[in-house]
Design a protein around this motif. Structure first.
Motif, PDB file in Angstrom:
ATOM      1  N   PHE A 245       2.680   1.852  15.277  1.00 13.22           N
ATOM      2  CA  PHE A 245       1.442   1.950  14.443  1.00 13.22           C
ATOM      3  C   PHE A 245       0.174   1.539  15.215  1.00 13.22           C
ATOM      4  N   ARG A 246      -0.816   2.208  14.935  1.00 12.62           N
ATOM      5  CA  ARG A 246      -2.266   2.130  15.826  1.00 12.62           C
ATOM      6  C   ARG A 246      -3.313   1.841  14.709  1.00 12.62           C
ATOM      7  N   PRO A 247      -4.402   0.988  14.933  1.00 11.49           N
ATOM      8  CA  PRO A 247      -5.365   1.156  13.856  1.00 11.49           C
ATOM      9  C   PRO A 247      -5.901   2.418  13.331  1.00 11.49           C
ATOM     10  N   LEU A 248      -6.284   2.763  12.452  1.00 12.78           N
ATOM     11  CA  LEU A 248      -6.729   4.209  11.984  1.00 12.78           C
ATOM     12  C   LEU A 248      -8.233   4.179  12.518  1.00 12.78           C
ATOM     13  N   TYR A 249      -9.006   3.119  12.444  1.00 11.17           N
ATOM     14  CA  TYR A 249     -10.458   3.216  12.650  1.00 11.17           C
ATOM     15  C   TYR A 249     -10.558   2.411  13.933  1.00 11.17           C
ATOM     16  N   GLU A 250     -11.333   3.057  14.939  1.00  9.53           N
ATOM     17  CA  GLU A 250     -11.705   2.431  16.235  1.00  9.53           C
ATOM     18  C   GLU A 250     -12.227   0.854  15.958  1.00  9.53           C
ATOM     19  N   ASN A 251     -13.130   0.612  15.240  1.00 12.03           N
ATOM     20  CA  ASN A 251     -13.796  -0.687  15.272  1.00 12.03           C
ATOM     21  C   ASN A 251     -12.860  -1.876  14.393  1.00 12.03           C
ATOM     22  N   GLN A 252     -11.626  -1.317  14.138  1.00 18.30           N
ATOM     23  CA  GLN A 252     -10.634  -2.141  13.453  1.00 18.30           C
ATOM     24  C   GLN A 252     -11.117  -3.153  12.250  1.00 18.30           C
ATOM     25  N   GLN A 253     -12.322  -3.069  11.881  1.00 19.25           N
ATOM     26  CA  GLN A 253     -12.788  -3.792  10.640  1.00 19.25           C
ATOM     27  C   GLN A 253     -12.268  -3.395   9.227  1.00 19.25           C
ATOM     28  N   LEU A 254     -11.943  -2.132   9.275  1.00 19.73           N
ATOM     29  CA  LEU A 254     -11.391  -1.481   8.442  1.00 19.73           C
ATOM     30  C   LEU A 254     -10.028  -1.345   8.354  1.00 19.73           C
ATOM     31  N   PRO A 255      -9.209  -1.814   7.427  1.00 14.35           N
ATOM     32  CA  PRO A 255      -7.985  -1.613   7.230  1.00 14.35           C
ATOM     33  C   PRO A 255      -7.420  -0.273   7.170  1.00 14.35           C
TER      34      PRO A 255
END
Length: 67
Positions: A7-17
């Motif tokens: 799994f990887r974060p969907l958004y680069e800023n990682q503030q949005l789940p």
């Protein structure tokens, strides 16, 4: 059994789940988007036994992300 789960974060800023997920199940590769409310949107073909696979993915996400 799910193999090679990643799994990887969907958004680069990682503030949005939200996460992109990928794994193999019975020699087939599946990919999708795991949203913050646990909804999985498949970006590959939908697995035949989707409900069973969703339960396994939820358990893996709880262990890796929410632990």
């Amino acid at each position: 059994m799910i193999q090679h789960f990643s799994f990887r974060p969907l958004y680069e800023n990682q503030q949005l789940p939200g996460w992109t997920i990928s794994f193999f199940y019975k020699q087939n590769r599946y990919e999708g988007i795991y949203e913050k409310d646990g909804v999985i949107k498949w970006t590959s073909e939908t697995p035949r036994n989707e409900e069973q696979i969703k339960k396994m993915v939820h358990e893996l996400m709880l262990f890796h992300v929410y632990d």
